[in-house]
Design a protein around this motif. Structure first.
Motif, PDB file in Angstrom:
ATOM      1  N   SER A  21      52.989 -33.781  43.475  1.00 23.02           N
ATOM      2  CA  SER A  21      53.289 -35.096  44.047  1.00 23.02           C
ATOM      3  C   SER A  21      54.762 -35.464  43.912  1.00 23.02           C
ATOM      4  CB  SER A  21      52.408 -36.164  43.408  1.00 23.02           C
ATOM      5  OG  SER A  21      51.060 -35.851  43.576  1.00 23.02           O
ATOM      6  N   ARG A  22      55.618 -34.463  44.071  1.00 21.30           N
ATOM      7  CA  ARG A  22      57.082 -34.624  43.971  1.00 21.30           C
ATOM      8  C   ARG A  22      57.541 -35.052  42.577  1.00 21.30           C
ATOM      9  NH1 ARG A  22      59.122 -37.706  49.281  1.00 21.30           N
ATOM     10  NH2 ARG A  22      57.031 -38.363  49.757  1.00 21.30           N
ATOM     11  N   ASP A  23      56.709 -34.877  41.576  1.00 27.35           N
ATOM     12  CA  ASP A  23      57.049 -35.217  40.195  1.00 27.35           C
ATOM     13  C   ASP A  23      57.613 -33.970  39.504  1.00 27.35           C
ATOM     14  OD1 ASP A  23      57.243 -36.432  37.704  1.00 27.35           O
ATOM     15  OD2 ASP A  23      55.099 -36.212  37.257  1.00 27.35           O
ATOM     16  N   TRP A  24      58.722 -33.448  40.031  1.00 26.02           N
ATOM     17  CA  TRP A  24      59.270 -32.177  39.554  1.00 26.02           C
ATOM     18  C   TRP A  24      59.793 -32.255  38.126  1.00 26.02           C
ATOM     19  CZ3 TRP A  24      57.480 -28.215  41.803  1.00 26.02           C
ATOM     20  CH2 TRP A  24      57.168 -28.241  43.162  1.00 26.02           C
ATOM     21  N   TYR A  28      64.521 -34.266  51.741  1.00 24.96           N
ATOM     22  CA  TYR A  28      63.175 -34.815  51.887  1.00 24.96           C
ATOM     23  C   TYR A  28      62.772 -35.578  50.615  1.00 24.96           C
ATOM     24  CZ  TYR A  28      58.059 -34.753  52.107  1.00 24.96           C
ATOM     25  OH  TYR A  28      56.733 -35.093  52.078  1.00 24.96           O
ATOM     26  N   LEU A  29      63.071 -34.991  49.445  1.00 23.44           N
ATOM     27  CA  LEU A  29      62.738 -35.651  48.175  1.00 23.44           C
ATOM     28  C   LEU A  29      63.487 -36.968  48.004  1.00 23.44           C
ATOM     29  CD1 LEU A  29      62.692 -32.657  45.670  1.00 23.44           C
ATOM     30  CD2 LEU A  29      60.741 -33.939  46.538  1.00 23.44           C
ATOM     31  N   TYR A  45      64.611 -29.507  51.770  1.00 26.83           N
ATOM     32  CA  TYR A  45      63.635 -30.084  50.844  1.00 26.83           C
ATOM     33  C   TYR A  45      64.254 -31.125  49.917  1.00 26.83           C
ATOM     34  CZ  TYR A  45      59.686 -30.588  47.714  1.00 26.83           C
ATOM     35  OH  TYR A  45      58.647 -31.118  46.981  1.00 26.83           O
ATOM     36  N   ARG A  46      65.456 -30.886  49.440  1.00 27.08           N
ATOM     37  CA  ARG A  46      66.110 -31.868  48.550  1.00 27.08           C
ATOM     38  C   ARG A  46      66.329 -33.199  49.279  1.00 27.08           C
ATOM     39  NH1 ARG A  46      67.031 -29.665  43.955  1.00 27.08           N
ATOM     40  NH2 ARG A  46      67.556 -27.486  43.761  1.00 27.08           N
ATOM     41  N   TRP A  69      64.550 -23.722  46.905  1.00 24.48           N
ATOM     42  CA  TRP A  69      63.607 -24.486  47.717  1.00 24.48           C
ATOM     43  C   TRP A  69      63.945 -24.348  49.195  1.00 24.48           C
ATOM     44  CZ3 TRP A  69      63.628 -29.379  44.157  1.00 24.48           C
ATOM     45  CH2 TRP A  69      62.636 -29.237  43.175  1.00 24.48           C
ATOM     46  N   TYR A  87      56.806 -31.081  36.115  1.00 27.88           N
ATOM     47  CA  TYR A  87      56.036 -30.025  36.800  1.00 27.88           C
ATOM     48  C   TYR A  87      55.141 -29.226  35.848  1.00 27.88           C
ATOM     49  CZ  TYR A  87      59.171 -26.437  34.982  1.00 27.88           C
ATOM     50  OH  TYR A  87      59.866 -25.606  34.156  1.00 27.88           O
TER      51      TYR A  87
END
Length: 135
Positions: free
Chosen positions: A96-99, A126-127, A123-124, A119, A102
């Motif tokens: 859930s994007r909680d890197w 997007y986050l 993607y960065r 990635w 992780y």
């Protein structure tokens, strides 16, 4: 704490845009076998618009990676730990994007041949909410 890492040699097939369409583990091949296979590119991938090359890749714990799935699927993930066999890694894909946390999520055992470091492009952003979706 020492971070384990694994070094792999992949035989990679890429299209004109640099998109990886196939990747094989060549780590156990001898130099002679590797040269023979590379010399016979048509036997590996008989399409002239594709490039066949060797790529040395390192994997380590906590590394950001992308899963190369079928039909062009690209899933971002993070390596929790490397498999004892030297051919797999335990990777978290859906957190859930909680890197930052992780390691608290379930990891999937994934063959290293299905991973590339880093990635997916965009993607960065997007986050950060700068891009609405990934392609």
């Amino acid at each position: 704490m020492k971070i384990r890492q694994v070094k792999k040699l992949f035989l990679r097939v890429t299209n004109q845009d640099g998109f990886i369409v196939n990747q094989n583990d060549a780590s156990d091949w001898g130099q002679e076998e590797a040269q023979e296979r590379l010399a016979d590119k048509e036997a590996i991938y008989p399409f002239p618009e594709y490039t066949v090359s060797f790529k040395r890749v390192f994997f380590w714990e906590s590394q950001e990676v992308t899963y190369l799935g079928g039909s062009g699927r690209r899933d971002p993930g993070k390596i929790v730990r490397l498999g004892e066999d030297g051919k797999t890694a335990f990777v978290v894909y859906n957190c859930s994007r909680d890197w930052e946390n992780y390691q608290d999520y379930t990891a999937a055992r994934t063959p290293l041949v299905n991973l590339v470091p880093g990635w997916p492009e965009g993607y960065r952003e997007y986050l950060k909410g700068e891009e609405k979706s990934l392609q």
